[in-house]
Design an enzyme around this catalytic site. Structure first.
Site, PDB file in Angstrom:
ATOM      1  N   GLY A  92       0.843  -1.192   0.000  1.00  6.62           N
ATOM      2  CA  GLY A  92       0.000   0.000   0.000  1.00  6.62           C
ATOM      3  C   GLY A  92       0.881   1.247   0.000  1.00  6.62           C
ATOM      4  N   THR A  93       1.985   1.176   0.709  1.00 10.82           N
ATOM      5  CA  THR A  93       2.924   2.303   0.769  1.00 10.82           C
ATOM      6  C   THR A  93       3.410   2.671  -0.632  1.00 10.82           C
ATOM      7  OG1 THR A  93       3.627   1.676   2.991  1.00 10.82           O
ATOM      8  CG2 THR A  93       5.170   3.018   1.715  1.00 10.82           C
ATOM      9  N   HIS A 152      -1.682  -7.797   2.783  1.00 13.18           N
ATOM     10  CA  HIS A 152      -1.615  -8.357   4.140  1.00 13.18           C
ATOM     11  C   HIS A 152      -2.717  -7.872   5.071  1.00 13.18           C
ATOM     12  CE1 HIS A 152       0.581  -5.118   6.547  1.00 13.18           C
ATOM     13  NE2 HIS A 152       0.676  -4.645   5.318  1.00 13.18           N
ATOM     14  N   THR A 189      10.494  -8.266 -11.328  1.00 14.54           N
ATOM     15  CA  THR A 189       9.932  -9.605 -11.546  1.00 14.54           C
ATOM     16  C   THR A 189       8.682  -9.799 -10.684  1.00 14.54           C
ATOM     17  OG1 THR A 189      12.104 -10.466 -12.065  1.00 14.54           O
ATOM     18  CG2 THR A 189      10.458 -12.087 -11.379  1.00 14.54           C
ATOM     19  N   CYS A 200       2.656   0.829  12.237  1.00 15.14           N
ATOM     20  CA  CYS A 200       3.728   1.433  11.449  1.00 15.14           C
ATOM     21  C   CYS A 200       4.475   2.498  12.269  1.00 15.14           C
ATOM     22  CB  CYS A 200       3.182   2.060  10.169  1.00 15.14           C
ATOM     23  SG  CYS A 200       2.044   0.998   9.302  1.00 15.14           S
TER      24      CYS A 200
HETATM   25  N1  PLP Z   1      -2.427   3.034   4.309  1.00 14.71           N
HETATM   26  C1  PLP Z   1      -3.061   2.640   5.424  1.00 14.71           C
HETATM   27  C2  PLP Z   1      -4.365   3.286   5.769  1.00 14.71           C
HETATM   28  C3  PLP Z   1      -2.524   1.653   6.239  1.00 14.71           C
HETATM   29  O1  PLP Z   1      -3.166   1.269   7.340  1.00 14.71           O
HETATM   30  C4  PLP Z   1      -1.280   1.070   5.868  1.00 14.71           C
HETATM   31  C5  PLP Z   1      -0.638   0.056   6.739  1.00 14.71           C
HETATM   32  O2  PLP Z   1      -0.938  -0.058   7.909  1.00 14.71           O
HETATM   33  C6  PLP Z   1      -0.681   1.491   4.687  1.00 14.71           C
HETATM   34  C7  PLP Z   1      -1.262   2.484   3.932  1.00 14.71           C
HETATM   35  C8  PLP Z   1       0.608   0.889   4.223  1.00 14.71           C
HETATM   36  O3  PLP Z   1       0.349  -0.358   3.644  1.00 14.71           O
HETATM   37  P1  PLP Z   1       1.541  -1.450   3.509  1.00 14.71           P
HETATM   38  O4  PLP Z   1       1.694  -2.039   4.866  1.00 14.71           O
HETATM   39  O5  PLP Z   1       1.032  -2.419   2.514  1.00 14.71           O
HETATM   40  O6  PLP Z   1       2.710  -0.715   3.048  1.00 14.71           O
END
Ligand code: PLP
Length: 379
Positions: A69-70, A198, A234, A322
């Protein structure tokens, strides 16, 4: 153990785990090769694309696989800023995940202007605030669908409509919402959407970016020609296939999962409020993710409480995983008006559809004991 930190990450669905195992061992080819050994891999990746697209009513060719997501959040915001030579304006909210906030901060250093929209005490933005923030050079609005700490769900369809009427691109970070709340990229006028494997019982290290028009993105990771040349590297085949199946199951079982987890969450909230004095819900249980409960337990240091709980193999978190390790009170809890003291007395409990009533009862019983002990020693 009782795991109640599903906003941090989820267990891979046993069915998904079984389905992806062969991609580590027998079907280990590189899908970008040209021989027959990998023909089915290309098809299986496309099936995953369809499974993900179906969950959000998107077209499969608008699904681009990423590592997280990041990455998806970085990709879209940096693309739009770069295309405008960093001479543009972005609207976002003050309660976004750090992968949006830190990207915006980086872009501000390059000259981009950013407006951070505040939220009310329930963690919800006002669409009129976004409307008032629009400038002639606003190129993208990025508002998260659901907050990772307090679970507040934003009026995304209204924001999408506003963006669309003003010909501004609309991105939503749906990492916590994907598979957990209703999403329709058409009804909601979403141009870009980020999601992560995840958080929905797929493996870690895979994410997706929905792009209504992928041509609006610039290539962010350079190298091979994967993902139509837009995202080199990849293919992470097992994880992509896993994200596909996890999305498929989330779609199939959506109603049942949503109702069950919400009933369980509400029962737990009522039990905690009934049995433990001086507890307040942060945000609201209305307009929120069905599995999220964030509470302030007055006079209790959340770090100490989490340590005690973890000694009993009960896992919850204080704010976002995080950020764990940093002592700064959560920016989200501060944004909804909590004092530093109350923010540091707050815990986030996030359920999964496979938690049970028995687990919840056991958890509340232990929580009650620890709160009593900590209040005795800390006050
Ligand atoms: N955006 C939100 C709202 C999240 O809660 C998170 C992770 O906790 C992320 C982005 C980041 O996702 P990833 O862990 O896949 O990098």
């Amino acid at each position: 153990m009782i795991y109640l930190d599903n906003a941090a990450t989820t267990r891979v669905d046993y069915r998904v785990n079984e389905l992806i195992k062969p991609y580590f061992t027998d079907q280990y080819g590189n899908p970008s090769s040209v021989y027959r050994f990998v023909d089915n891999l290309k098809m299986d990746i496309d099936t995953a694309r369809i499974q993900c697209a179906n969950l959000i009513n998107a077209s499969p060719d608008s699904i681009l696989f990423t590592s997280s997501g990041t990455e998806s959040n970085n990709w879209v915001l940096k693309s739009i800023a770069e295309q405008n030579n960093y001479n543009c304006h972005i609207i976002t909210s003050c309660i976004e995940h750090h992968s949006v906030l830190k990207t915006c901060e980086y872009l501000e250093n390059k000259g981009v202007e950013v407006t951070y929209i505040p939220v009310n005490k329930n963690g919800i933005i006002a669409v009129t605030d976004i409307k008032n923030a629009i400038r002639p050079n606003t190129k993208i609005i990025s508002i998260m669908m659901a907050n990772n700490e307090i679970g507040s769900v934003q009026p995304i369809a209204e924001v999408g409509k506003l963006a669309n009427e003003n010909r501004i691109l609309f991105h939503t970070d749906a990492v916590q919402a994907y598979g957990h709340t209703y999403i329709d990229v058409e009804d909601m006028h979403i141009d870009f959407l980020s999601a992560s494997g995840h958080k929905i019982n797929a493996p870690k290290g895979v994410g997706l970016l929905y792009a209504r028009n992928p041509k609006l993105l610039t290539s962010f990771i350079h190298g091979g020609g994967q993902e139509e040349g837009l995202r080199a590297g990849t293919y992470n085949v097992p994880s992509i296939i896993g994200l596909g199946y996890a999305s498929y199951y989330a779609n199939q079982e959506f109603g049942e999962r949503y109702t069950n987890v919400q009933i369980l969450r509400n029962k737990m909230a009522n039990k905690i409020l009934e049995e433990i004095p001086n507890v307040k819900i942060n945000g609201s249980l209305d307009n929120s993710l069905p599995n999220n409960l964030n509470i302030c337990i007055k006079g209790v240091d959340s770090a100490a409480l989490i340590t005690l709980l973890s000694e009993q193999e009960m896992y919850v978190s204080s704010g976002s995983a995080c950020n764990s390790g940093d002592e700064i009170p959560s920016h989200v809890l501060k944004a909804i008006g909590l004092s530093d003291e109350d923010a540091n007395s707050s815990i986030r409990i996030t359920l999964s559809h496979d938690n049970t009533e028995k687990e919840i009862e056991e958890f509340v019983k232990i929580l009650k004991q620890f709160v009593k002990t900590l209040r005795f020693f800390q006050n």
